[in-house]
Scaffold this active site. Structure first.
Site, short mmCIF file in Angstrom:
data_model
loop_
_atom_site.label_atom_id
_atom_site.label_comp_id
_atom_site.label_asym_id
_atom_site.label_seq_id
_atom_site.Cartn_x
_atom_site.Cartn_y
_atom_site.Cartn_z
CE LYS A 1 -6.58 -6.55 -29.53
NZ LYS A 1 -6.12 -6.48 -30.89
CD GLU B 1 -10.72 -7.20 -30.63
OE1 GLU B 1 -9.54 -6.91 -30.38
OE2 GLU B 1 -11.05 -8.16 -31.32
CG ASN C 1 -18.05 -21.99 -40.91
OD1 ASN C 1 -18.63 -20.93 -40.64
ND2 ASN C 1 -16.76 -22.07 -41.12
N GLY C 2 -20.77 -21.03 -42.78
CA GLY C 2 -20.80 -20.21 -44.00
C GLY C 2 -22.17 -19.59 -44.17
NE ARG D 1 -14.21 -21.85 -37.29
CZ ARG D 1 -13.63 -21.31 -38.35
NH1 ARG D 1 -12.34 -21.16 -38.38
NH2 ARG D 1 -14.35 -20.95 -39.39
CD1 TRP E 1 -19.94 -15.23 -33.59
CD2 TRP E 1 -20.34 -14.91 -35.75
NE1 TRP E 1 -19.89 -13.88 -33.83
CE2 TRP E 1 -20.13 -13.66 -35.14
CE3 TRP E 1 -20.62 -14.94 -37.12
CZ2 TRP E 1 -20.19 -12.45 -35.85
CZ3 TRP E 1 -20.68 -13.75 -37.82
CH2 TRP E 1 -20.46 -12.53 -37.18
CB CYS F 1 -20.05 -22.18 -37.24
SG CYS F 1 -21.38 -21.02 -37.60
CD GLU G 1 -4.14 -4.06 -32.46
OE1 GLU G 1 -4.94 -3.76 -33.35
OE2 GLU G 1 -4.17 -5.16 -31.88
CG HIS H 1 -9.12 18.78 -38.35
ND1 HIS H 1 -9.14 20.01 -38.94
CD2 HIS H 1 -7.82 18.41 -38.29
CE1 HIS H 1 -7.90 20.37 -39.27
NE2 HIS H 1 -7.07 19.41 -38.87
CE LYS I 1 -7.33 -15.43 -33.04
NZ LYS I 1 -6.81 -14.11 -32.63
#
Ligand code: AGP
Length: 613
Positions: free
Chosen positions: A490, A493, A103-104, A27, A77, A2, A486, A509, A608
């Site tokens: 991207k 996301e 936050n936590g 955040r 969040w 958060c 990557e 495989h 983020k």
């Protein structure tokens, strides 16, 4: 995860909080809230409207009375409790005087909740955080001042927190504390601020200070004082902050993701600046591990998460090839819990854009506990990872706002490959002329990235042509493999479409069973040594009806035989191709997302900086 902000002594308390929250939305944005205090009154407003939470909060605040002396604000969040208004911070104690933001994660919140409920406290949310308000209330009821009440409360709390508390009975004071989750304090004459991230208070405060683990700070209009959990005074270290607000703005682009993709040539230049002395020595000014210690390294372990983990995977190829050291790359959240082996000579490198990713911090702490030397490769100066490591290499990418990391990746690859060259230099596993030639090639990467940016329209056209696709496989070999990972990350996301990255050789495989008409296979095909193999992989998927997109080098005429679409890039030294090849994949993902109407900067369910395990 958060975002938190607080201010005491400002004539514009509410506006300071709301503007700060707007800058902290990256955040978390499940909900937002503020609590404002003046003598005898705590006024609270909250809103839970997804990505529009802060805007909705602003509307709620239109009804706020004036004359507040202090205030705290929060963007959430969700970890414990649904993203609804009753779970939004700030949380109040039973009296309605004390308000807290957090936050936590409070790990022992259930036990504390039951104890407090048995004492008659009434809970109104299903969050872990609310126990803090009631714990503090207990100590306030015994006559302790706010600072001491918070200290006593934290003695029984297990878990991670950055928190801030206000109380209508002490309206000129905010008490804040930190364990693991980030927290900074800012000052200006007459007002004092706190925030989880500097940008939230960048244009308000003039001096910034880092709060360390288990430190508690009492903020008042004239300044602050800090104590540790035992109550002993501590001094906060002043931070060197060289960002200006413009850095945090979009620079004329529609969104931060575009801005940050376009910044990549500059970022590469900045990351490489002053890294090679006239005598050819690769150098890191901020490096705190001596050359002798680096020479003594016998094994390297890289720990990271997400995009940073992909950059770490590129580093494995470079360090093994150039420095002839055995390298392991681990997902940070796995490393910590698998009883890792740390021998004499083990060097652990934690890679993180934010420097606040809890998994990476905990992994490097575990490595340190077991005796490893730890280097942080971090973007945020003075971040927790950077502060705790034995040495730090900063990636100099500047503030990255978009949740989808772009410029941080190229900066991380450049910094890690520089480190690989330094290790090779110290271990004399490459000739000086080879190192000089590689450094020259590395310096040229920024120009090549700039060339790819001029081809944006071509890359976007491929995305538009594939607008209806829903399944994607990204393939690569050697350093093309982490590039493929990557590219897939991207895409998933920012589009919410299914995308997976695989080493090309792994296709047969298992994943080949999923290839059918409608599936898109994106291959990184720029490495001459791997070219034939990738072409064979593409022939296999094309025979099964997939649409094929290839990232291919200018002048590669053979690719047309298997690829339906080609994303052209300039030829680059193979080990450096991830920094160039990733750019069309970033733009491809971006264009697909825009085509689907997604919010590219703030994808659903993501934040983020991930500061919870
Ligand atoms: C990247 O696009 C992601 N948002 C995410 O995977 C990110 O790279 C990861 O959370 C690690 O963050 P860090 O680099 O700040 O440690």
């Amino acid at each position: 995860m958060c975002g938190i902000i607080g201010v005491v002594g400002s004539p514009t308390t509410l506006e300071t909080l709301l503007e700060g929250l707007e800058r902290l939305e990256y955040r978390g944005y499940d909900s937002a809230g503020v609590a404002l205090v003046k003598a005898g009154q705590t006024w609270r407003a909250r809103a839970a409207s997804g990505t529009e939470s802060v805007a909705a909060l602003r509307q709620e605040c239109a009804a706020a009375p004036g004359g507040f002396q202090s205030g705290i604000g929060h963007t959430r969040w969700a970890t414990h409790g649904a993203p609804i208004t009753t779970n939004a911070h700030p949380h109040l104690d039973c009296s309605g005087n004390v308000a807290i933001i957090h936050n936590g994660i409070i790990e022992n919140h259930r036990d504390l909740h039951d104890e407090l409920e048995a004492k008659g406290h009434h809970f109104t949310s299903s969050t872990d955080s609310e126990v803090l308000a009631h714990l503090i209330e207990e100590w306030r009821a015994q006559g302790l001042e706010l600072l001491e009440s918070v200290r006593q409360s934290l003695l029984v709390v297990r878990g991670a927190f950055a928190l801030a508390v206000v109380d209508a009975q002490e309206p000129d004071v905010i008490v804040a504390a930190r364990r693991i989750s980030p927290l900074v304090v800012g000052t200006t004459p007459g007002a004092t601020y706190l925030a989880s991230d500097v940008p939230a208070i960048l244009d308000r405060a003039q001096a910034f200070y880092a709060v360390n683990d288990d430190e508690i700070v009492r903020l008042a209009p004239e300044g602050f004082r800090a104590i540790d959990l035992e109550g002993a005074p501590v001094r906060l270290r002043q931070l060197a902050i060289d960002w200006d607000l413009e850095t945090a703005e979009k620079g004329g682009y529609d969104d931060f993701m575009t801005k940050e993709i376009n910044e990549q040539p500059d970022v590469l230049r900045a990351t490489l600046l002053d890294r090679r002395r006239n005598d050819g020595t690769i150098t890191f000014d901020e490096m705190g591990v001596s050359d002798d210690e680096l020479r003594a390294v016998t094994r390297v372990v890289l720990v990271a998460a997400g995009t940073s983990h992909h950059a770490a995977q590129v580093a494995k190829y470079a360090i093994e090839r150039w420095a002839r050291l055995s390298v392991e790359v681990d997902i940070a959240s796995e490393y910590r819990y698998r009883d890792p082996i740390v021998e004499v000579g083990t060097l652990v490198i934690g890679v993180s854009q934010s420097g606040e990713t809890i998994d990476t911090i905990q992994a490097t702490r575990e490595a340190k506990r077991r005796g490893a030397r730890v280097i942080a490769v971090a973007n945020v100066v003075d971040s927790s990872l950077a502060r705790e490591a034995d040495a730090v290499i900063y990636t100099r990418a500047g503030l990255e706002v978009s949740v989808a990391s772009t410029k941080a990746f190229v900066a991380q690859v450049a910094a890690l490959e520089l480190l690989a060259l330094r290790l090779a230099q110290l271990r004399q596993t490459l000739e000086p002329a080879e190192i000089a030639a590689l450094f020259t090639s590395l310096n040229a990467v920024g120009e090549k990235v700039a060339t790819t940016l001029t081809r944006r329209d071509q890359y976007e056209a491929v995305a538009h042509a594939l607008g209806g696709a829903r399944d994607f496989f990204f393939l690569g070999r050697h350093v093309g493999f982490p590039t493929a990972l990557e590219g897939a990350l991207k895409l998933k996301e920012v589009t919410y479409l299914h995308a997976e990255g695989y080493p090309g050789g792994e296709l047969k495989h298992g994943p080949l069973a999923l290839i059918e008409p409608g599936v898109v296979v994106v291959a990184v095909a720029t490495d001459p040594a791997m070219h034939d193999k990738i072409l064979s992989n593409l022939a296999e998927v094309k025979a099964r009806g997939a649409s094929v997109v290839a990232v291919a080098t200018d002048g590669d005429e053979t690719i047309g035989a298997v690829a339906d679409f080609v994303l052209r890039v300039p030829a680059t030294e193979p080990m450096f191709t991830p920094m160039v090849d990733v750019v069309p994949l970033q733009i491809f993902a971006y264009a697909m997302a825009r085509g689907l109407g997604r919010n590219v900067d703030r994808p659903r369910n993501l934040a983020k900086t991930v500061t919870v395990e």
